[in-house]
Design an enzyme around this catalytic site. Structure first.
Site, short mmCIF file in Angstrom:
data_model
loop_
_atom_site.label_atom_id
_atom_site.label_comp_id
_atom_site.label_asym_id
_atom_site.label_seq_id
_atom_site.Cartn_x
_atom_site.Cartn_y
_atom_site.Cartn_z
N HIS A 41 32.38 -52.90 19.48
CA HIS A 41 32.07 -54.33 19.31
C HIS A 41 30.91 -54.51 18.33
O HIS A 41 30.93 -55.38 17.46
CB HIS A 41 31.64 -54.96 20.64
CG HIS A 41 32.67 -54.93 21.72
ND1 HIS A 41 32.53 -54.19 22.86
CD2 HIS A 41 33.85 -55.59 21.85
CE1 HIS A 41 33.57 -54.37 23.65
NE2 HIS A 41 34.40 -55.21 23.06
N SER A 190 36.07 -50.95 26.58
CA SER A 190 35.39 -51.31 27.83
C SER A 190 36.11 -50.66 29.01
O SER A 190 35.50 -50.35 30.03
CB SER A 190 35.37 -52.83 28.00
OG SER A 190 34.86 -53.44 26.84
P1 AMP Z 1 37.59 -56.84 23.67
O1 AMP Z 1 36.22 -57.14 24.17
O2 AMP Z 1 38.16 -55.58 24.19
O3 AMP Z 1 38.51 -58.03 23.74
O4 AMP Z 1 37.40 -56.57 22.11
C1 AMP Z 1 36.77 -57.49 21.27
C2 AMP Z 1 36.95 -57.06 19.84
O5 AMP Z 1 36.37 -55.76 19.66
C3 AMP Z 1 38.42 -56.94 19.43
O6 AMP Z 1 38.57 -57.45 18.11
C4 AMP Z 1 38.66 -55.45 19.50
O7 AMP Z 1 39.67 -55.02 18.62
C5 AMP Z 1 37.31 -54.92 19.05
N1 AMP Z 1 37.12 -53.53 19.50
C6 AMP Z 1 37.24 -53.06 20.77
N2 AMP Z 1 37.06 -51.73 20.77
C7 AMP Z 1 36.83 -51.35 19.49
C8 AMP Z 1 36.59 -50.10 18.85
N3 AMP Z 1 36.54 -48.96 19.52
N4 AMP Z 1 36.43 -50.09 17.51
C9 AMP Z 1 36.48 -51.25 16.79
N5 AMP Z 1 36.70 -52.46 17.35
C10 AMP Z 1 36.88 -52.51 18.67
#
Ligand code: AMP
Length: 287
Positions: A41, A190
Site C-alpha cells: 500500500h 493484508s
Molecule cells: P486492499 O487494501 O487489499 O484493498 O488494497 C488496496 C490497494 O493496494 C489495491 O490497489 C491493491 O492492489 C494494492 N496492493 C495490495 N497489496 C499490494 C502489493 N503487495 N503490492 C502493490 N500493491 C498492492
C-alpha cells in the site's frame, strides 16, 4: 517527527478539502485501500505523492465486495498503525468513511463491469467485482482526483477499474503500481496475517511457480504444458487451486496458441483458509 494526518469521515468534509487544494491550483491523487497497511500500500502512496501535489488515502473495508461466507468480520483493522505509517509518508488526508456514509439504509445502486470481471477471481467470487466497482465508482466521484493509484497485485481489479472509469467517463487517470513482495517472493497482502507458520513457509511457492510458468512459456514451452505443470506443482504442495491461467495483459482474454503481445500468468488459490492471488508478466522474447 512526522506531522499528523487529518482524517475526514464524511463526503462533504472530503470535498471541502479537495476543493481548497484545487482552488490553489494543486493536483490530487487518491489511493483506495481497505487499511491494515503494508509496504505494498505504502508504495502506492509514494507513487501518488510523486505524481500529484496532494495524496488522499481512503481506508474503508467495503462490505459489498465480501460474500456472506467470506472474512468481512475478521478482516484485519489497524487504524492507529495505519495513521502512523501514512503520516511518515506525508500523506495529506485520510478518508475513512463510516459504513452509513457509504451505504445509507436505502442504498440501491450496483455498478457491474462485464467482460474483464468475468473469469479468474470473478468466477469463484461472483459478487466481488461489482462490489469493488460500486465502491471505487463512489470513491472516484466523491474525491474527483486527477489520478487514482491501484496495485498490479490485484491485476484483474486494476483492469476492472480502468474499464469502469473509461465507460462512465470519470475524468481520472488510473495508475498501476508494481507488486511489492516479501524477500522470499510472497506478494504482500493484508490477508497474509491469516497464514499459520507452516502455511507461511509454503506460500512463496505461489510466486515461484508462476515465475517458472511465465519463463517456460517465454522460452517456447507449449502453453498448456507449462500451465499444467504449474497447477500440478501447487496442488502437490497443498494449495487448493482456484485458477492458474495465461491471459492477454490488456483484455484478459485466454491465450491458447502463441504469445504475440503483453501477457500475464495469474493465479488464485487457497492455502488452508486463506485466499491468495498473484500474477507476473510473461518476459518478452528477444527478437
Ligand atoms: P486492499 O487494501 O487489499 O484493498 O488494497 C488496496 C490497494 O493496494 C489495491 O490497489 C491493491 O492492489 C494494492 N496492493 C495490495 N497489496 C499490494 C502489493 N503487495 N503490492 C502493490 N500493491 C498492492
Amino acid at each position: 517527527m512526522a506531522k499528523r494526518v487529518g482524517t475526514v469521515r464524511s463526503v462533504r468534509a472530503l470535498r471541502k478539502r479537495v476543493a481548497a487544494w484545487r482552488a490553489a491550483g494543486e493536483t490530487v491523487a487518491l489511493v483506495p485501500t481497505m487499511g491494515a497497511l503494508h509496504e505494498g500500500h505504502l508504495s502506492l502512496v509514494r507513487l501518488a505523492k510523486k505524481r500529484a501535489d496532494r495524496a488522499v488515502v481512503s481506508i474503508f473495508v467495503n462490505p459489498t465486495q465480501f460474500a456472506p461466507s467470506e472474512d468481512l468480520g475478521t478482516y484485519p483493522r489497524d487504524e492507529v498503525g495505519d495513521r502512523k505509517k501514512l503520516a511518515a509518508l506525508d500523506t495529506d488526508l485520510i478518508f475513512s468513511p463510516t459504513e452509513k456514509e457509504m451505504y445509507p439504509p436505502d442504498f440501491s445502486t450496483r455498478v457491474q463491469v462485464a467482460d474483464v470481471s468475468e473469469g479468474l477471481c470473478g468466477a469463484s467470487r461472483p459478487q466481488f467485482f461489482s462490489g469493488v466497482a460500486t465502491v471505487v465508482a463512489k470513491l472516484l466521484i466523491q474525491c474527483l482526483p486527477d489520478i487514482a493509484v491501484f496495485g498490479d497485485k490485484d491485476y484483474q481489479q486494476l483492469l476492472v477499474v480502468r474499464r469502469l472509469a473509461r465507460d462512465l467517463d470519470i475524468p481520472v487517470k488510473i495508475v498501476g503500481g508494481p507488486v511489492v513482495r516479501e524477500p522470499d517472493g510472497l506478494a504482500m497482502s493484508s490477508r497474509n496475517a491469516y497464514l499459520t507458520p507452516k502455511e507461511r513457509r509454503i506460500a512463496p511457492l505461489l510466486h515461484s511457480t508462476i515465475e517458472d510458468v511465465a519463463a517456460d512459456i517465454a522460452a517456447g514451452r507449449p502453453i498448456e504444458d507449462a500451465l499444467t505443470a504449474g497447477r500440478e506443482r501447487l496442488i502437490a504442495a497443498a494449495f487448493d487451486l482456484d485458477y492458474l491461467e495465461l491471459r492477454d495483459a490488456q483484455s484478459l482474454k485466454p491465450i491458447e496458441d502463441e504469445v504475440d503481445g503483453p501477457a500475464r500468468v495469474l493465479v488464485g488459490a487457497y492455502l488452508g483458509r486463506t485466499r491468495l492471488i498473484d500474477n507476473v508478466a510473461v518476459p518478452r522474447k528477444r527478437p
